[in-house]
Design a protein around this motif. Structure first.
Motif, PDB file in Angstrom:
ATOM      1  N   PRO A   1       0.865  -1.218  -0.085  1.00  0.00           N
ATOM      2  CA  PRO A   1       0.008  -0.055  -0.137  1.00  0.00           C
ATOM      3  C   PRO A   1       0.799   1.104  -0.095  1.00  0.00           C
ATOM      4  CG  PRO A   1      -0.091  -0.847   2.140  1.00  0.00           C
ATOM      5  CD  PRO A   1       0.670  -2.027   1.370  1.00  0.00           C
ATOM      6  N   VAL A   2       0.126   2.371  -0.545  1.00  0.00           N
ATOM      7  CA  VAL A   2       0.954   3.645  -0.576  1.00  0.00           C
ATOM      8  C   VAL A   2       0.091   4.530   0.188  1.00  0.00           C
ATOM      9  CG1 VAL A   2       1.759   5.418  -1.983  1.00  0.00           C
ATOM     10  CG2 VAL A   2       1.813   3.167  -2.893  1.00  0.00           C
ATOM     11  N   PHE A   3       0.631   5.161   1.281  1.00  0.00           N
ATOM     12  CA  PHE A   3      -0.019   5.902   2.238  1.00  0.00           C
ATOM     13  C   PHE A   3       0.460   7.378   1.982  1.00  0.00           C
ATOM     14  CE2 PHE A   3      -0.033   2.022   4.565  1.00  0.00           C
ATOM     15  CZ  PHE A   3      -1.512   2.098   5.041  1.00  0.00           C
ATOM     16  N   VAL A   4      -0.492   8.420   1.883  1.00  0.00           N
ATOM     17  CA  VAL A   4      -0.159   9.657   1.801  1.00  0.00           C
ATOM     18  C   VAL A   4      -0.340  10.648   2.977  1.00  0.00           C
ATOM     19  CG1 VAL A   4      -0.611  11.791   0.398  1.00  0.00           C
ATOM     20  CG2 VAL A   4      -1.101   9.551  -0.734  1.00  0.00           C
ATOM     21  N   THR A   5       0.579  11.471   3.409  1.00  0.00           N
ATOM     22  CA  THR A   5       0.446  12.590   4.462  1.00  0.00           C
ATOM     23  C   THR A   5       1.247  13.646   4.282  1.00  0.00           C
ATOM     24  OG1 THR A   5       0.732  12.571   7.183  1.00  0.00           O
ATOM     25  CG2 THR A   5       2.651  11.459   5.745  1.00  0.00           C
ATOM     26  N   THR A   6       1.291  14.538   5.003  1.00  0.00           N
ATOM     27  CA  THR A   6       1.978  15.836   5.173  1.00  0.00           C
ATOM     28  C   THR A   6       3.386  15.875   5.526  1.00  0.00           C
ATOM     29  OG1 THR A   6       1.312  16.770   7.053  1.00  0.00           O
ATOM     30  CG2 THR A   6      -0.303  16.843   5.364  1.00  0.00           C
TER      31      THR A   6
ATOM     32  N   THR B   1       3.313  14.944  12.312  1.00  0.00           N
ATOM     33  CA  THR B   1       2.676  14.101  11.630  1.00  0.00           C
ATOM     34  C   THR B   1       3.299  13.079  11.043  1.00  0.00           C
ATOM     35  OG1 THR B   1       0.691  15.948  11.125  1.00  0.00           O
ATOM     36  CG2 THR B   1       1.075  14.124   9.728  1.00  0.00           C
ATOM     37  N   PHE B   2       4.531  13.443  10.317  1.00  0.00           N
ATOM     38  CA  PHE B   2       5.194  12.254   9.493  1.00  0.00           C
ATOM     39  C   PHE B   2       5.670  11.248  10.665  1.00  0.00           C
ATOM     40  CE2 PHE B   2       9.562  11.311   8.687  1.00  0.00           C
ATOM     41  CZ  PHE B   2       9.247  10.287   7.476  1.00  0.00           C
ATOM     42  N   TYR B   3       6.204  11.668  11.979  1.00  0.00           N
ATOM     43  CA  TYR B   3       7.185  10.810  12.645  1.00  0.00           C
ATOM     44  C   TYR B   3       6.011  10.003  13.370  1.00  0.00           C
ATOM     45  CZ  TYR B   3      11.775  12.145  11.786  1.00  0.00           C
ATOM     46  OH  TYR B   3      12.996  12.580  11.108  1.00  0.00           O
ATOM     47  N   THR B   4       4.705  10.442  13.571  1.00  0.00           N
ATOM     48  CA  THR B   4       3.512   9.873  14.527  1.00  0.00           C
ATOM     49  C   THR B   4       3.128   8.783  13.267  1.00  0.00           C
ATOM     50  OG1 THR B   4       2.910  11.821  15.413  1.00  0.00           O
ATOM     51  CG2 THR B   4       1.241   9.830  15.131  1.00  0.00           C
ATOM     52  N   VAL B   5       2.942   8.930  12.193  1.00  0.00           N
ATOM     53  CA  VAL B   5       2.460   8.195  10.949  1.00  0.00           C
ATOM     54  C   VAL B   5       3.495   6.876  10.696  1.00  0.00           C
ATOM     55  CG1 VAL B   5       1.749   7.795   8.550  1.00  0.00           C
ATOM     56  CG2 VAL B   5       1.041   9.681   9.981  1.00  0.00           C
ATOM     57  N   LYS B   6       4.671   7.568  10.715  1.00  0.00           N
ATOM     58  CA  LYS B   6       6.119   6.512  10.359  1.00  0.00           C
ATOM     59  C   LYS B   6       6.000   5.305  11.526  1.00  0.00           C
ATOM     60  CE  LYS B   6      10.832   6.574   9.300  1.00  0.00           C
ATOM     61  NZ  LYS B   6      11.449   5.911  10.445  1.00  0.00           N
ATOM     62  N   THR B   7       6.115   5.976  12.646  1.00  0.00           N
ATOM     63  CA  THR B   7       6.133   5.251  13.929  1.00  0.00           C
ATOM     64  C   THR B   7       5.034   4.257  14.234  1.00  0.00           C
ATOM     65  OG1 THR B   7       7.391   6.921  15.127  1.00  0.00           O
ATOM     66  CG2 THR B   7       6.386   4.995  16.361  1.00  0.00           C
ATOM     67  N   ASP B   8       3.734   4.555  13.890  1.00  0.00           N
ATOM     68  CA  ASP B   8       2.443   3.762  13.972  1.00  0.00           C
ATOM     69  C   ASP B   8       2.585   2.629  12.821  1.00  0.00           C
ATOM     70  OD1 ASP B   8       1.511   4.960  15.897  1.00  0.00           O
ATOM     71  OD2 ASP B   8       0.180   6.204  14.856  1.00  0.00           O
ATOM     72  N   LEU B   9       3.280   2.879  11.499  1.00  0.00           N
ATOM     73  CA  LEU B   9       3.201   2.028  10.558  1.00  0.00           C
ATOM     74  C   LEU B   9       4.584   0.888  10.855  1.00  0.00           C
ATOM     75  CD1 LEU B   9       3.032   4.333   7.248  1.00  0.00           C
ATOM     76  CD2 LEU B   9       1.239   2.545   8.235  1.00  0.00           C
ATOM     77  N   GLU B  10       5.517   1.419  11.213  1.00  0.00           N
ATOM     78  CA  GLU B  10       6.576   0.514  11.910  1.00  0.00           C
ATOM     79  C   GLU B  10       6.292  -0.353  12.974  1.00  0.00           C
ATOM     80  OE1 GLU B  10      10.456   3.529  10.497  1.00  0.00           O
ATOM     81  OE2 GLU B  10       9.567   3.333  12.645  1.00  0.00           O
ATOM     82  N   SER B  11       5.511   0.019  14.050  1.00  0.00           N
ATOM     83  CA  SER B  11       5.037  -0.640  15.114  1.00  0.00           C
ATOM     84  C   SER B  11       4.196  -1.622  14.641  1.00  0.00           C
ATOM     85  CB  SER B  11       4.348   0.247  16.122  1.00  0.00           C
ATOM     86  OG  SER B  11       5.264   1.307  16.401  1.00  0.00           O
ATOM     87  N   ALA B  12       3.024  -1.388  13.560  1.00  0.00           N
ATOM     88  CA  ALA B  12       2.277  -2.177  13.201  1.00  0.00           C
ATOM     89  C   ALA B  12       3.115  -3.470  12.202  1.00  0.00           C
ATOM     90  CB  ALA B  12       1.165  -1.491  12.445  1.00  0.00           C
TER      91      ALA B  12
ATOM     92  N   ILE C   1       3.901  -2.846   9.087  1.00  0.00           N
ATOM     93  CA  ILE C   1       3.333  -2.934   7.623  1.00  0.00           C
ATOM     94  C   ILE C   1       4.226  -2.506   6.871  1.00  0.00           C
ATOM     95  CG2 ILE C   1       1.703  -1.570   6.237  1.00  0.00           C
ATOM     96  CD1 ILE C   1      -0.206  -1.149   8.911  1.00  0.00           C
ATOM     97  N   ASP C   2       4.653  -3.386   5.729  1.00  0.00           N
ATOM     98  CA  ASP C   2       5.502  -3.042   4.791  1.00  0.00           C
ATOM     99  C   ASP C   2       4.685  -2.014   3.726  1.00  0.00           C
ATOM    100  OD1 ASP C   2       7.673  -4.740   5.691  1.00  0.00           O
ATOM    101  OD2 ASP C   2       6.537  -6.382   4.840  1.00  0.00           O
ATOM    102  N   CYS C   3       4.962  -0.964   3.438  1.00  0.00           N
ATOM    103  CA  CYS C   3       4.498  -0.118   2.674  1.00  0.00           C
ATOM    104  C   CYS C   3       5.334   1.050   2.147  1.00  0.00           C
ATOM    105  CB  CYS C   3       3.231   0.353   3.427  1.00  0.00           C
ATOM    106  SG  CYS C   3       3.701   1.316   4.759  1.00  0.00           S
ATOM    107  N   TYR C   4       4.745   1.985   1.363  1.00  0.00           N
ATOM    108  CA  TYR C   4       5.371   3.286   1.041  1.00  0.00           C
ATOM    109  C   TYR C   4       4.458   4.486   1.646  1.00  0.00           C
ATOM    110  CZ  TYR C   4       7.868   0.657  -2.585  1.00  0.00           C
ATOM    111  OH  TYR C   4       8.603  -0.318  -3.124  1.00  0.00           O
ATOM    112  N   LEU C   5       5.501   5.342   2.028  1.00  0.00           N
ATOM    113  CA  LEU C   5       4.649   6.735   2.576  1.00  0.00           C
ATOM    114  C   LEU C   5       5.176   7.778   1.944  1.00  0.00           C
ATOM    115  CD1 LEU C   5       3.052   7.900   4.926  1.00  0.00           C
ATOM    116  CD2 LEU C   5       5.152   8.266   6.401  1.00  0.00           C
ATOM    117  N   LEU C   6       4.209   8.342   1.162  1.00  0.00           N
ATOM    118  CA  LEU C   6       4.059   9.469   0.186  1.00  0.00           C
ATOM    119  C   LEU C   6       4.011  10.685   1.056  1.00  0.00           C
ATOM    120  CD1 LEU C   6       4.787  10.566  -2.606  1.00  0.00           C
ATOM    121  CD2 LEU C   6       2.397  10.341  -3.087  1.00  0.00           C
ATOM    122  N   VAL C   7       5.063  11.552   1.311  1.00  0.00           N
ATOM    123  CA  VAL C   7       5.065  12.804   2.002  1.00  0.00           C
ATOM    124  C   VAL C   7       4.997  13.937   1.054  1.00  0.00           C
ATOM    125  CG1 VAL C   7       6.281  14.274   3.809  1.00  0.00           C
ATOM    126  CG2 VAL C   7       6.333  11.782   3.858  1.00  0.00           C
TER     127      VAL C   7
END
Length: 426
Positions: free
Chosen positions: A317-322, A327-338, A340-346
């Motif tokens: 999956p490709v997630f989009v954030t600002t 925000t970035f580190y919250t989302v990144k940390t939550d994805l890593e903790s879960a 989830i192998d994914c891409y984060l489009l900032v």
């Protein structure tokens, strides 16, 4: 700082625009005021011009440096007027009997906060009774230290290590003056009487000695009033009070200590000393310091881009954030903790969070389209699906029209992504 505009400095510069400093003369003048460059970077200044410019750009509160730490150097009373420049180092007290354990605690403490590693800065080493052990501690400690001891002990300690020393008072200041001149080190002057501080400061200044003011933490209210008086008069030009302030927070009540340390991080403590490494005190103090000493003129942002989380493949999956840092580190940390192998489009929203950037129009379909193309997301995945934050749900249709990709609206809270993803992603 006496200079109010770059023109105040420009008139003392060569005006040749030679570029040896990396910019034009006007650019150099602007950078000096903004403290982005140092005076020494212009190789063509005469000694008289250097002296005049140095006087113009000297901070209202003098800087004091010891063992690689810089304290003071502030220009304003309130952060929003400009910014605060030098984060107050957080030191932990130790003596010759416990310094090894304290050193272990200081070096072992680490807090990760929005991608930054927050640590303690050093040790305040107090002499108790054993001279040989104290001198051994001075040699053994491999972190920045401040040395507190009688002048006779400090004389031997300064042969081993040159750093900030204390405490000078009205009874012993002449001995500290001798040590400061001989070893070229700054001194801490200590008193709960502002008249005595002014007297001690005048003696140090007459002899060209930089110093730090310890107004004595005898009571919260009393110390706070003295700190405010010192900083306000210092900013306004009282020479004896235009120096950094040290706060020694020492109390048995942990809640009292944490309130005191947080208060003085916000209000003019240039050097904070705690009596132990207590996470209940240290963690909020370090986090608040990180927030207070960010520049309010500059958005707290990360670089836009396509970030890899885990080991994604073409079906990831490709997630989009600002690009707002929190925000970035919250989302990144939550994805890593879960896991989830994914891409984060900032995407670049000017360092503004999701809700505010959607409301202001900075987070929009064109910005997402530009990011998808710029960072070549289509080359990374086989599908054509983007997952946007729940707070950006109203952009779903516009982003689909602009990009040609299917848009899924994720949860508002990134901690819920794992459960949400199991329901919508094959």
């Amino acid at each position: 700082m006496k200079a109010k505009s770059p023109l105040d400095i420009y008139k003392f510069l060569p005006k040749t625009n030679c570029g040896d400093c990396g910019t034009t003369c006007m650019g150099f003048a602007t950078n000096l005021i903004q403290r982005k460059q140092k005076l020494e970077e212009c190789p063509h200044l005469s000694d008289s011009s250097k002296r005049k410019i140095a006087e113009l750009i000297e901070p209202n509160i003098k800087e004091v440096e010891f063992e690689g730490l810089i304290i003071g150097g502030e220009e304003v009373l309130f952060r929003h007027e400009l910014t605060f420049f030098n984060k107050p180092p957080i030191l932990i007290k130790a003596n010759e009997g416990n310094y090894e354990n304290v050193l272990k605690d200081v070096k072992g403490y680490k807090k990760i906060y929005v991608g930054k590693e927050l640590r303690l800065d050093g040790i305040l080493l107090e002499f108790k009774s054993d001279e040989s052990k104290y001198l051994k501690a001075v040699k053994d400690l491999d972190v920045p230290i401040v040395m507190i001891a009688p002048p006779k002990i400090l004389e031997k300690a300064l042969e081993l290590r040159k750093t900030l020393i204390g405490y000078a008072d009205v009874d012993n200041y002449s001995k500290f003056l001798e040590l400061a001149k001989r070893f070229n080190v700054p001194v801490i002057v200590k008193s709960n009487d502002l008249r005595k501080i002014k007297f001690l400061g005048s003696k140090m200044r007459e002899n060209g000695i930089k110093y730090v003011i310890n107004p004595v933490f005898d009571s919260f209210a009393g110390c706070y009033r003295r700190v405010i008086d010192i900083r306000v008069t210092g900013i306004k030009g009282d020479n004896e009070f235009s120096y950094p302030i040290m706060i020694d927070v020492d109390n048995n009540d942990v809640f009292y200590k944490v309130i005191a340390s947080l208060t003085f991080v916000c209000r003019y403590g240039d050097l904070i000393v705690l009596d132990e490494v207590d996470p209940l005190v240290v963690m909020p103090t370090l986090v608040l310091r990180e927030n207070i000493y960010t520049d309010p003129r500059v958005p707290v942002a990360v670089e836009s881009g396509l970030y890899t989380i885990g080991k994604p493949n073409g079906d990831a999956p490709v997630f989009v954030t600002t690009n707002f840092m929190l925000t970035f580190y919250t989302v990144k940390t939550d994805l890593e903790s879960a896991g989830i192998d994914c891409y984060l489009l900032v995407v670049d929203t000017g360092g503004i969070c999701v809700g505010a950037s959607v409301a202001s129009g900075r987070f929009n379909a064109d910005v997402v389209k530009e990011a998808v193309e710029k960072f070549k997301v289509a080359e990374k995945v086989k599908h054509r699906k983007l997952i946007i934050p729940g707070l950006a749900s109203r952009l779903k249709g516009a982003i689909e029209d602009a990009t040609g990709w299917e848009v899924l609206v994720g949860p508002v809270d990134s901690s819920a992504i794992k459960d949400w993803l199991t329901k919508v992603w094959d």
